[in-house]
Design an enzyme around this catalytic site. Structure first.
Site, short mmCIF file in Angstrom:
data_model
loop_
_atom_site.label_atom_id
_atom_site.label_comp_id
_atom_site.label_asym_id
_atom_site.label_seq_id
_atom_site.Cartn_x
_atom_site.Cartn_y
_atom_site.Cartn_z
CB CYS A 82 -0.93 -0.02 1.21
SG CYS A 82 -1.81 1.52 1.50
CB CYS A 85 0.30 2.05 4.02
SG CYS A 85 -1.37 1.37 3.83
#
Length: 331
Positions: A82, A85
């Site tokens: 991700c 993230c």
């Protein structure tokens, strides 16, 4: 950085926590029981490194639910693949240390903990929740400007203290002294960027409710660095707050309901919908307006809808659905 689900004032409505008094009582009972068993020594400080923990399904009850009776636990659902993230997680880690025990950050890898992801109903990551006295509270989905995250955490801490009696943990700054010499601290400092002072000016303006000043501060950054992601997102949100500042929600919604053909009334109501967290309502209102108008009116509604897409974030599933609805309305 793409903010999702976050109230545009940078806070979430935690005042509506269900059964707050019952949860507070349970938290007090849990703290009392821990003290009787020797595990609730308020004078014992925790180390700064223990403010950021990795949590899995096996340890969730102990590390999150039980701990939430002592201190708010912020949960960062993330994954290695991700990209957002990788922006959000280091920021949350830094803030966990900076807030000095007022909350604990629990990091959960969704790839390794699918059951927890399902239990929280997560549809996209990063997703951030809080657990206070055993009560789960959605904070936001996706990365977000630091100013908004701080605002959310500030209200979380305030509500945890006022409604649940959670004053946080005592941090012993020397508790990590046994770490090998030369070892990097648990959370590395983020190097200052060239526009930090200007971005900080925008944050201060937002905190003071000077949304016009925040708009100008973000524009100052973008004048030199048009691609600055944080400034672009901050500007979109500051402009939204500036537009609705001073508006009477009841009057705005009354005008929109009584005059469905008044495009400006629908646009203003959509702004208020979004600020209030009613994302689908805001999008649906403008899509409907686009569908039943033409010319300049249609273009005004379409442009505002695209601006609101920027505020929420391009990869939010609600934006994706609204884009499809907009395409049907246009074509």
């Amino acid at each position: 950085m793409q903010p999702r689900n976050m109230s545009m004032s940078g806070v979430v409505d935690l005042a509506a926590v269900k059964a707050a008094q019952e949860a507070k009582a349970k938290a007090e009972q849990a703290r009392a029981e821990a003290a009787r068993q020797g595990g609730g020594d308020a004078g014992a400080g925790v180390s700064p490194s223990s403010l950021v923990i990795d949590v899995d399904e096996a340890g969730f009850e102990r590390d999150v639910l039980q701990r939430s009776t002592e201190v708010p636990v912020v949960i960062d659902f993330w994954a290695e693949w991700c990209e957002p993230c990788k922006q959000l997680s280091p920021l949350l880690e830094r803030l966990a240390v900076e807030y000095n025990g007022r909350f604990v950050l629990a990091k959960i890898d969704v790839d390794a903990n699918q059951m927890l992801m399902q239990q929280f109903g997560i549809q996209g990551i990063p997703a951030v929740f809080a657990v206070v006295a055993g009560q789960a509270l959605p904070l936001f989905q996706g990365a977000a400007p630091e100013a908004q995250i701080r605002g959310t955490l500030d209200q979380l801490v305030q509500v945890a203290e006022e409604r649940f009696g959670l004053t946080g943990l005592t941090v012993d700054a020397g508790a990590d002294a046994d770490a090998p010499q030369g070892e990097a601290p648990a959370v590395a400092e983020v190097p200052a960027g060239p526009y930090d002072a200007l971005l900080e000016a925008a944050v201060q303006a937002l905190d003071a409710g000077d949304f016009g000043g925040a708009v100008q501060a973000y524009k100052n950054v973008l004048s030199d660095d048009p691609g600055n992601t944080e400034a672009k997102l901050g500007l979109a949100q500051a402009e939204l707050l500036h537009r609705v500042q001073g508006a009477d929600p009841q009057q705005v919604r009354k005008a929109a309901a009584e005059n469905p053909g008044d495009v400006q009334a629908q646009i203003t109501a959509a702004d208020l919908d979004l600020v209030g967290g009613h994302v689908e309502d805001a999008f649906g209102r403008l899509v409907d307006t686009v569908a039943r108008t033409a010319g300049d009116d249609r273009d005004a509604a379409r442009v505002r809808l695209l601006e609101l897409f920027e505020v929420v974030g391009a990869d939010d599933p609600r934006v994706t659905a609204a884009r499809r609805a907009l395409a049907r309305a246009l074509f």
